[in-house]
Design a protein around this motif. Structure first.
Motif, PDB file in Angstrom:
ATOM      1  N   VAL A 110      63.457 111.418  59.196  1.00  0.00           N
ATOM      2  CA  VAL A 110      64.402 110.321  59.476  1.00  0.00           C
ATOM      3  C   VAL A 110      63.640 109.049  59.814  1.00  0.00           C
ATOM      4  CG1 VAL A 110      66.204 109.537  61.051  1.00  0.00           C
ATOM      5  CG2 VAL A 110      66.233 111.884  60.209  1.00  0.00           C
ATOM      6  N   GLU A 111      62.616 109.167  60.638  1.00  0.00           N
ATOM      7  CA  GLU A 111      61.830 107.987  61.015  1.00  0.00           C
ATOM      8  C   GLU A 111      61.083 107.407  59.812  1.00  0.00           C
ATOM      9  OE1 GLU A 111      60.883 108.997  65.665  1.00  0.00           O
ATOM     10  OE2 GLU A 111      59.725 110.012  64.110  1.00  0.00           O
ATOM     11  N   VAL A 112      60.616 108.258  58.915  1.00  0.00           N
ATOM     12  CA  VAL A 112      59.954 107.768  57.710  1.00  0.00           C
ATOM     13  C   VAL A 112      60.960 107.026  56.827  1.00  0.00           C
ATOM     14  CG1 VAL A 112      58.806 108.469  55.565  1.00  0.00           C
ATOM     15  CG2 VAL A 112      58.094 109.454  57.736  1.00  0.00           C
ATOM     16  N   ASN A 113      62.187 107.545  56.748  1.00  0.00           N
ATOM     17  CA  ASN A 113      63.228 106.849  55.979  1.00  0.00           C
ATOM     18  C   ASN A 113      63.548 105.492  56.597  1.00  0.00           C
ATOM     19  OD1 ASN A 113      63.406 108.912  54.128  1.00  0.00           O
ATOM     20  ND2 ASN A 113      65.085 109.932  55.181  1.00  0.00           N
ATOM     21  N   VAL A 114      63.600 105.423  57.919  1.00  0.00           N
ATOM     22  CA  VAL A 114      63.821 104.144  58.599  1.00  0.00           C
ATOM     23  C   VAL A 114      62.646 103.203  58.314  1.00  0.00           C
ATOM     24  CG1 VAL A 114      64.007 103.025  60.861  1.00  0.00           C
ATOM     25  CG2 VAL A 114      65.293 105.114  60.392  1.00  0.00           C
ATOM     26  N   LEU A 115      61.442 103.758  58.312  1.00  0.00           N
ATOM     27  CA  LEU A 115      60.258 102.960  57.990  1.00  0.00           C
ATOM     28  C   LEU A 115      60.370 102.367  56.591  1.00  0.00           C
ATOM     29  CD1 LEU A 115      57.310 102.048  58.574  1.00  0.00           C
ATOM     30  CD2 LEU A 115      56.604 104.228  57.593  1.00  0.00           C
ATOM     31  N   TRP A 116      60.750 103.189  55.610  1.00  0.00           N
ATOM     32  CA  TRP A 116      60.899 102.690  54.238  1.00  0.00           C
ATOM     33  C   TRP A 116      61.995 101.638  54.153  1.00  0.00           C
ATOM     34  CZ3 TRP A 116      57.378 102.698  50.818  1.00  0.00           C
ATOM     35  CH2 TRP A 116      56.461 103.735  50.723  1.00  0.00           C
ATOM     36  N   ALA A 117      63.115 101.867  54.827  1.00  0.00           N
ATOM     37  CA  ALA A 117      64.202 100.883  54.818  1.00  0.00           C
ATOM     38  C   ALA A 117      63.731  99.569  55.428  1.00  0.00           C
ATOM     39  CB  ALA A 117      65.417 101.426  55.573  1.00  0.00           C
ATOM     40  N   GLY A 118      62.996  99.646  56.524  1.00  0.00           N
ATOM     41  CA  GLY A 118      62.466  98.440  57.147  1.00  0.00           C
ATOM     42  C   GLY A 118      61.494  97.706  56.247  1.00  0.00           C
ATOM     43  N   LEU A 122      61.887  93.941  54.825  1.00  0.00           N
ATOM     44  CA  LEU A 122      60.854  92.911  54.949  1.00  0.00           C
ATOM     45  C   LEU A 122      60.458  92.366  53.579  1.00  0.00           C
ATOM     46  CD1 LEU A 122      58.553  94.393  57.720  1.00  0.00           C
ATOM     47  CD2 LEU A 122      60.003  92.375  57.872  1.00  0.00           C
ATOM     48  N   LEU A 123      60.367  93.240  52.583  1.00  0.00           N
ATOM     49  CA  LEU A 123      60.056  92.798  51.229  1.00  0.00           C
ATOM     50  C   LEU A 123      61.140  91.865  50.706  1.00  0.00           C
ATOM     51  CD1 LEU A 123      58.256  92.986  48.701  1.00  0.00           C
ATOM     52  CD2 LEU A 123      59.652  94.944  48.001  1.00  0.00           C
ATOM     53  N   PHE A 124      62.405  92.226  50.929  1.00  0.00           N
ATOM     54  CA  PHE A 124      63.529  91.392  50.515  1.00  0.00           C
ATOM     55  C   PHE A 124      63.464  90.023  51.193  1.00  0.00           C
ATOM     56  CE2 PHE A 124      67.969  90.048  51.349  1.00  0.00           C
ATOM     57  CZ  PHE A 124      68.343  89.788  50.047  1.00  0.00           C
ATOM     58  N   ILE A 128      62.856  86.351  49.363  1.00  0.00           N
ATOM     59  CA  ILE A 128      63.740  85.190  49.571  1.00  0.00           C
ATOM     60  C   ILE A 128      62.932  83.986  50.031  1.00  0.00           C
ATOM     61  CG2 ILE A 128      65.554  84.252  51.069  1.00  0.00           C
ATOM     62  CD1 ILE A 128      66.841  87.014  51.030  1.00  0.00           C
ATOM     63  N   ARG A 129      62.054  84.208  50.995  1.00  0.00           N
ATOM     64  CA  ARG A 129      61.252  83.110  51.528  1.00  0.00           C
ATOM     65  C   ARG A 129      60.356  82.507  50.452  1.00  0.00           C
ATOM     66  NH1 ARG A 129      56.391  82.258  52.908  1.00  0.00           N
ATOM     67  NH2 ARG A 129      55.763  84.418  52.666  1.00  0.00           N
ATOM     68  N   GLU A 130      59.758  83.362  49.633  1.00  0.00           N
ATOM     69  CA  GLU A 130      58.819  82.883  48.624  1.00  0.00           C
ATOM     70  C   GLU A 130      59.528  82.222  47.443  1.00  0.00           C
ATOM     71  OE1 GLU A 130      55.123  82.021  47.285  1.00  0.00           O
ATOM     72  OE2 GLU A 130      55.556  83.049  49.170  1.00  0.00           O
ATOM     73  N   ARG A 131      60.578  82.841  46.950  1.00  0.00           N
ATOM     74  CA  ARG A 131      61.251  82.338  45.744  1.00  0.00           C
ATOM     75  C   ARG A 131      62.167  81.156  46.037  1.00  0.00           C
ATOM     76  NH1 ARG A 131      58.081  84.416  42.390  1.00  0.00           N
ATOM     77  NH2 ARG A 131      58.224  86.601  41.942  1.00  0.00           N
ATOM     78  N   LYS A 132      62.926  81.272  47.107  1.00  0.00           N
ATOM     79  CA  LYS A 132      63.916  80.240  47.413  1.00  0.00           C
ATOM     80  C   LYS A 132      63.360  79.154  48.318  1.00  0.00           C
ATOM     81  CE  LYS A 132      67.545  82.615  45.725  1.00  0.00           C
ATOM     82  NZ  LYS A 132      68.366  82.191  44.659  1.00  0.00           N
ATOM     83  N   LYS A 133      62.165  79.353  48.836  1.00  0.00           N
ATOM     84  CA  LYS A 133      61.532  78.403  49.763  1.00  0.00           C
ATOM     85  C   LYS A 133      62.409  78.146  50.988  1.00  0.00           C
ATOM     86  CE  LYS A 133      58.040  77.730  47.018  1.00  0.00           C
ATOM     87  NZ  LYS A 133      57.064  78.757  47.039  1.00  0.00           N
ATOM     88  N   GLU A 134      63.026  79.222  51.484  1.00  0.00           N
ATOM     89  CA  GLU A 134      63.838  79.117  52.700  1.00  0.00           C
ATOM     90  C   GLU A 134      63.722  80.418  53.465  1.00  0.00           C
ATOM     91  OE1 GLU A 134      67.885  78.480  51.541  1.00  0.00           O
ATOM     92  OE2 GLU A 134      67.987  80.296  50.373  1.00  0.00           O
ATOM     93  N   ASN A 135      64.020  80.365  54.749  1.00  0.00           N
ATOM     94  CA  ASN A 135      63.960  81.598  55.524  1.00  0.00           C
ATOM     95  C   ASN A 135      65.277  82.364  55.382  1.00  0.00           C
ATOM     96  OD1 ASN A 135      65.797  80.533  57.408  1.00  0.00           O
ATOM     97  ND2 ASN A 135      64.120  79.649  58.609  1.00  0.00           N
TER      98      ASN A 135
END
Length: 179
Positions: A110-118, A122-124, A128-135
């Protein structure tokens, strides 16, 4: 007395902290000293320093150097740090990533799944920050209210379901309370 102090630092975690800090300092100094040489090599090889691949390479090198230094910070002693480095470089086994032995290090499925979701979250956010130039908050404020409420509800439910609290909660288990 000096022998006792040095022996205590070597066998305890003291030297590991010194090496951790020293490596970070060494990285800074080496980076500053080699800046003209790196600029010359980039110019000779016609490297586009504005390309995303260049920035990705810089991020990878920073991650690897920092991760190497953190081995010494986390180790309980120099002996433990050296043993870990030997295992890393002399007995490297990539199959441990897939054979389930990672679960022996303290995280359950379960914790590994939470890690992957997190990590995906963060990747998402980074995309957004890189492509859209916004936070992320600017991105969310441009969305419809129903979408913002769903995102908020997911975060609240995630904290409620995966949060660590209650009778068995022990704040001394938090990693920074050990230092």
């Amino acid at each position: 007395m000096l022998t006792f102090l040095v022996s205590g630092l070597w066998h305890g975690a003291g030297w590991t902290y010194v090496i951790w800090g020293g490596l970070h300092g060494l990285y800074q100094v080496a980076g500053d000293l080699t800046k003209p040489l790196k600029a010359r090599i980039q110019s000779l090889m016609n490297v586009n320093s504005e390309a995303e691949s260049f920035r990705a390479g810089q991020a990878l090198v920073t991650f690897l150097l920092s991760g190497f230094a953190w081995i010494f910070f986390r180790a309980g002693s120099m002996k433990e740090a050296v043993a870990f480095l030997k295992m890393m470089f002399l007995k490297w086994n990539p199959w441990t990533l897939f054979d389930g032995s990672l679960f022996e290090l303290g995280l359950d499925r379960v914790e590994v799944n939470v890690l992957w979701a997190g990590l995906l979250l963060l990747l998402f956010a980074d995309i957004i920050r890189e492509r859209k130039k916004e936070n992320v908050s600017e991105f969310l404020m441009r969305q419809n209210i129903w979408f913002r409420w769903i995102v908020l509800a997911v975060f609240i439910v995630g904290c409620a379901v995966y949060g660590v609290y209650g009778v068995d909660f022990d704040s001394t288990q938090f990693i920074y309370f050990n230092f």
